[in-house]
Enzyme design. Structure first.
Site, short mmCIF file in Angstrom:
data_model
loop_
_atom_site.label_atom_id
_atom_site.label_comp_id
_atom_site.label_asym_id
_atom_site.label_seq_id
_atom_site.Cartn_x
_atom_site.Cartn_y
_atom_site.Cartn_z
N ASP A 82 0.86 -1.19 0.00
CA ASP A 82 0.00 0.00 0.00
C ASP A 82 0.90 1.24 0.00
OD1 ASP A 82 0.96 0.20 2.66
OD2 ASP A 82 -0.74 -0.96 3.38
N ASP A 84 1.76 5.12 1.56
CA ASP A 84 1.57 6.07 2.66
C ASP A 84 2.05 7.44 2.19
OD1 ASP A 84 0.97 4.00 4.80
OD2 ASP A 84 2.93 3.34 4.11
N ASP A 169 10.35 4.57 12.35
CA ASP A 169 11.02 3.47 13.04
C ASP A 169 12.41 3.13 12.49
OD1 ASP A 169 9.81 2.51 10.74
OD2 ASP A 169 8.65 0.93 11.71
P1 ATP Z 1 4.17 -2.38 5.03
O1 ATP Z 1 2.99 -1.45 4.78
O2 ATP Z 1 4.79 -2.93 3.81
O3 ATP Z 1 3.92 -3.39 6.09
P2 ATP Z 1 5.32 0.03 6.04
O4 ATP Z 1 6.75 0.39 6.38
O5 ATP Z 1 4.64 0.87 5.01
O6 ATP Z 1 5.35 -1.48 5.65
P3 ATP Z 1 3.19 0.83 7.75
O7 ATP Z 1 2.68 0.14 8.98
O8 ATP Z 1 2.31 0.99 6.58
O9 ATP Z 1 4.53 0.06 7.37
O10 ATP Z 1 3.71 2.25 8.23
C1 ATP Z 1 4.07 3.28 7.33
C2 ATP Z 1 5.28 4.01 7.84
O11 ATP Z 1 4.98 4.63 9.09
C3 ATP Z 1 6.50 3.14 8.14
O12 ATP Z 1 7.26 2.91 6.99
C4 ATP Z 1 7.24 3.98 9.15
O13 ATP Z 1 7.92 5.04 8.54
C5 ATP Z 1 6.10 4.58 9.97
N1 ATP Z 1 5.75 3.72 11.12
C6 ATP Z 1 4.82 2.75 11.17
N2 ATP Z 1 4.75 2.19 12.38
C7 ATP Z 1 5.65 2.83 13.14
C8 ATP Z 1 6.05 2.74 14.50
N3 ATP Z 1 5.50 1.84 15.31
N4 ATP Z 1 7.00 3.59 14.93
C9 ATP Z 1 7.55 4.51 14.11
N5 ATP Z 1 7.22 4.64 12.83
C10 ATP Z 1 6.29 3.83 12.34
MG MG Z 2 2.59 0.80 4.42
#
Ligand code: ATP
Ligand code: MG
Length: 464
Positions: A82, A84, A169
């Site tokens: 997805d 962001d 993160d």
């Molecule tokens: P995926 O969607 O492929 O699982 P993602 O990295 O996009 O991976 P998301 O949960 O969609 O993960 O979160 C989007 C972004 O928000 C992350 O890439 C990170 O930058 C930030 N993020 C998400 N969760 C946290 C957290 N617990 N602490 C700090 N930053 C976070």
């Molecule tokens: Mg994501």
């Protein structure tokens, strides 16, 4: 990714002011800008919805970047799950710009914008903050709330893009792509970590895990998904801090467990979790059963997860109920053994063991009823599948969970449990036609029974 090494060699000299990987966080600094011709992200690979969100925010004079997993995965040549978007627009301002949007979350407000079947997560830039800041500034004090252990209970302090980058993160998740000049902005050396295939937390690992223990699970999830190593300082505190996961609400934990085991890399994720001591806080009863040397426990889980990964690759459906049934089967077996030792009749023991196993697990990861009910049925059927006579078989054939329970039985056999080849019999029976079935039943006499476990006491068997 040859271009990257050349690129880094070239840019690192002029910007060598404290530009070591260790300086990857806490302090704000100007970004390294990677121009369009030096990275592999193309608009073609970004969803229409995400591009529209960015365009509309920018038309309204806000900043808007693609960030997080979308940028990371595109740089690695993986199709993102997805997209962001990060912006300086406040949640309410985002809401006003998009008709089909809603603010979700309290702990961490984000806006979900819908475009057809696609949902874009739009997040306002956050500032990182420490307790002293919060004390000195009344507005921050109410927007960021920490527990005594340092956990962020609410995190709605808005900030600049630079501040937003360092509160994320991992460095690989903090790369910002803009459609203004199609460049990637890197504030934390994330590009270098992408090139070196490293998961590196931003800032001090222990502090960041205390703020949000789920980050430990995210570290192993990304390591498994991307086949990256976890950088040493990022990995080091995990084992000792893993217990902090017990403070996370069981509802959030349930969501995280689904991400860990339903993302297509469940087997590798489980192995990373075991390496870093992260499985036990989530599934303590199963971990105890494995530790107690329950034979085949780990094998069954590994096979279930491998199957799940394979089914995802093949585009077949998967269900949390089946995965949870496998993850908790060793715990159920342990419970069953304890209750049976007290001389409880088998059918009653099964019900009690299931009840206790589910109830105990609920405290850790929560399991919504729509999943716990089918789990219960898959388990119960493990004791019914071995009992094959015409009347019982008829009932079983009408059972909505027969197929899943049969798959589960095969899984037990494949992981080495000795079950008198009941699995093979069912395979034959389920593929037989109406004429062959009575014949297969006749061959069975005398019926074998007892949950398929040879060591089960006879007395208990006949009572069901
Ligand atoms: P995926 O969607 O492929 O699982 P993602 O990295 O996009 O991976 P998301 O949960 O969609 O993960 O979160 C989007 C972004 O928000 C992350 O890439 C990170 O930058 C930030 N993020 C998400 N969760 C946290 C957290 N617990 N602490 C700090 N930053 C976070
Ligand atoms: Mg994501």
């Amino acid at each position: 990714m040859k271009w990257l090494s050349t690129f880094w060699r070239n840019i690192q000299k002029p910007t060598s002011d404290g530009f070591s990987p260790d300086a990857s966080a806490n302090s704000l600094r100007a970004p390294v800008i990677i121009p369009r011709d030096q990275h592999s992200i193309s608009r073609k690979h970004i969803s229409e919805g995400a591009l529209k969100v960015i365009a509309r925010l920018r038309a309204a004079k806000f900043q808007a970047f693609l960030v997080g997993g979308g940028v990371r995965d595109l740089l690695l040549g993986i199709r993102p799950k997805d997209f962001d978007v990060a912006t300086d627009a406040r949640p309410e301002q985002i809401r006003e710009l998009f008709r089909s949007s809603r603010i979700i979350g309290r702990r961490f407000k984000i806006v979900h914008v819908r475009f057809g079947s696609e949902t874009i997560e739009v997040t306002t830039f956050r500032a990182s903050h420490n307790i002293d800041d919060a004390d000195s500034e009344p507005t921050k004090n109410t927007q960021a709330i920490r527990s005594d252990s340092g956990m962020l209970l609410r995190d709605n302090v808005f900030g600049s893009v630079e501040e937003d980058a360092i509160r994320r993160d991992f460095t690989i998740n903090a790369l910002y792509y803009t459609t203004e000049n199609f460049a990637v902005y890197d504030y934390t050396n994330g590009m270098q970590d992408i090139e070196n295939r490293l998961i590196r937390i931003i800032g001090d690992a222990e502090t960041r895990y205390r703020e949000d223990p789920v980050r430990m699970l995210r570290a192993v999830r990304f390591a498994a998904k991307l086949d990256f190593a976890i950088e040493e300082a990022t990995a080091r505190p995990i084992r000792e801090l893993a217990h902090l996961l017990t403070d996370i609400s069981s509802a959030r934990m349930f969501d995280e467990v689904l991400k860990l085991f339903m993302g297509g890399f469940a087997e590798a994720t489980f192995q990373h979790m075991q390496t870093h001591g992260l499985f036990a806080p989530l599934f303590p009863a199963t971990a105890a059963a494995i530790d107690a040397g329950q034979p085949l426990a780990e094998e069954l889980i590994l096979r279930a997860l491998r199957n799940t990964d394979l089914r995802i690759t093949e585009g077949k459906p998967i269900t949390p109920a089946f995965i949870y049934a496998a993850l908790l089967w060793p715990a159920l077996q342990q419970q069953m053994a304890e209750i049976s030792q007290q001389g409880v009749q088998e059918s009653l023991a099964i019900q009690q063991a299931i009840h206790i196993t589910l109830e105990r697990q609920q405290r850790h990861t929560g399991i919504p009823r729509r999943f716990s009910q089918p789990m219960r049925e898959i388990w119960e059927l493990q004791w019914r599948l071995p009992r094959r006579d015409a009347r019982r078989i008829q009932n079983l054939l009408e059972h909505p969970r027969l197929r899943a329970a049969y798959d589960f039985l095969l899984l037990r056999e494949q992981s080495g449990e000795e079950l008198d080849d009941i699995g093979a019999w069912w395979t034959q029976f389920l593929s037989a036609d109406e004429e062959q079935r009575p014949q297969l039943l006749r061959q069975l006499a005398p019926p074998s029974g007892g949950g398929g476990r040879k060591r089960r006491p006879r007395r208990a068997r006949v009572e069901q």
